[in-house]
Design a protein around this motif. Sequence first.
Motif, PDB file in Angstrom:
ATOM      1  N   LYS A  52       0.841  -1.197   0.000  1.00 51.57           N
ATOM      2  CA  LYS A  52       0.000   0.000   0.000  1.00 51.57           C
ATOM      3  C   LYS A  52       0.876   1.246   0.000  1.00 51.57           C
ATOM      4  N   ASN A  53       0.479   2.206  -0.804  1.00 51.69           N
ATOM      5  CA  ASN A  53       1.090   3.537  -0.842  1.00 51.69           C
ATOM      6  C   ASN A  53       2.567   3.544  -1.259  1.00 51.69           C
ATOM      7  N   ALA A  54       3.079   2.475  -1.833  1.00 48.81           N
ATOM      8  CA  ALA A  54       4.515   2.361  -2.127  1.00 48.81           C
ATOM      9  C   ALA A  54       5.044   3.494  -2.997  1.00 48.81           C
ATOM     10  N   PHE A  55       4.321   3.867  -4.029  1.00 49.55           N
ATOM     11  CA  PHE A  55       4.764   4.923  -4.939  1.00 49.55           C
ATOM     12  C   PHE A  55       3.764   6.082  -4.964  1.00 49.55           C
ATOM     13  N   GLU A  56       2.923   6.171  -3.980  1.00 48.96           N
ATOM     14  CA  GLU A  56       1.867   7.185  -3.955  1.00 48.96           C
ATOM     15  C   GLU A  56       2.428   8.597  -4.154  1.00 48.96           C
ATOM     16  N   ASN A  57       1.811   9.322  -5.099  1.00 49.31           N
ATOM     17  CA  ASN A  57       2.166  10.714  -5.420  1.00 49.31           C
ATOM     18  C   ASN A  57       3.625  10.893  -5.826  1.00 49.31           C
TER      19      ASN A  57
END
Length: 186
Positions: free
Chosen positions: A37-42
């Motif tokens: 989850k959220n590894a490359f978020e934004n």
Amino acid sequence: LKFCFEWIYFILQEATTTFPEHIETITLTDDIKIIPKNAFENYMSLKSIILPSYLTDILSYAFYGCTSLKEIQMPSMLRKIGKVAFSKCTSLTSVTIPKNVKKLSQCAFSECTSLTHVRIPSSMSISRDCFLKCNSLSSIVISNSENDDSRVPICSNETIRINFMQNFRYKNFSEIQIPQNAMQIN
């Protein structure tokens, strides 16, 4: 280079830090099976990522808001694409979902405003709002394999479950084929 791969592996396992902002292309090694989850978020400078061939899961928000991401080749072993995984990847133009993915999670590709072409396996179901606000989407190919160019009608039989209005409202499709044996269209 070895340090770079070990660092990426650590980040994906721990998901506690972020990538340097200037990196545009990332190649992940085959020992990575899950993108958390959220590894490359934004991560807005990311234009291309090469996923490992043994990757099985892309979890929720993994690539959310990667506005420069133009292409992604999904490996054939992939089984899961989490909710909002590619949402707001506004430069993504085309995506092919591997046959082992049985369900696209809610909002998986929502707000991918440049997305024009999607290829999905005939055995897959699509969750609510998966392609919400993908206003450029003009072609959906439902096929029996990733290399099959034959077009399967959008609601061919009971193996395809699509809530049409929740996923494709406001789209400018030039044609929708519904076979005589269609059981249900929501």
